[in-house]
Scaffold this motif. Structure first.
Motif: not given
Length: 199
Positions: A2-15, A38-41, A43-50, A61-63
């Protein structure tokens, strides 16, 4: 695992890069990713899912809005509120024994299954030693001889962490030292939990 990350939309590409490094070096492991965001769009959630689907892993995904973060913690220009979310994960993640937190810019270069072995089951929080000047330790009430833990990679034992009553401890710490914090959640971890950390 089980792995935890936290981020906002600015760091999705790094994640995304971090996820690829994790999955490439742990291809045969069952991995569930938890992202408190926090406010990951969408569109970016879809990229992570891919990315996750490509490696046959799972993501939840947890808000940030779902978490009861200490009301004394405030967002500022340097530290977004979501960076404190790792300390309150127990509000929304309850069905696992151990949880590994990774900063979004962490590269995983080898298999990490050993971190989830019984060898790392005796303490609430495991992490790596980090350097901090004595001046900053004194600001948050730490003895100058105390070791400091890096907040970028943390292994939590969920049961033991909850037994520490983290919410009330964090509230007490922020009440006393909140206006002296220099290193955001890392200060809170070290100042609050001290002797419950293993380096």
């Amino acid at each position: 695992m089980n792995i935890l990350y936290t981020c906002d939309d600015n760091y999705v590409w790094q994640m995304g890069i971090s996820l690829i490094s994790l999955f490439e070096n742990n291809k045969d492991s069952k991995i569930i990713i938890y992202l408190i965001h926090s406010n990951v769009t969408q569109s970016n959630q879809k990229k992570l899912i891919e990315i996750v689907n490509k490696y046959n892993k799972s993501i939840v995904f947890l808000s940030l809005d779902e978490i009861n973060i200490c009301p004394l913690l405030k967002e500022n220009g340097r530290w977004p509120l979501v960076c404190y979310a790792r300390l309150f994960f127990h509000h929304v993640i309850k069905d696992c024994d151990r949880l590994l937190y990774l900063d979004c810019d962490t590269l995983v270069l080898s298999n990490i299954e050993e971190l989830f072995s019984d060898r790392y089951s005796k303490f609430a929080i495991y992490g790596a030693k980090d350097f901090i000047a004595n001046f900053y330790k004194k600001l948050i009430g730490m003895p100058v001889e105390a070791s400091n833990i890096n907040g970028g990679v943390l292994l939590f034992n969920l049961k033991l962490y909850c037994e520490l009553s983290p919410d009330s401890r964090i509230f007490s710490f922020i009440t006393k030292y909140g206006n002296r914090i220099s290193y955001a959640d890392q200060d809170v971890i070290n100042g609050t939990f001290g002797m419950n950390l293993v380096f």
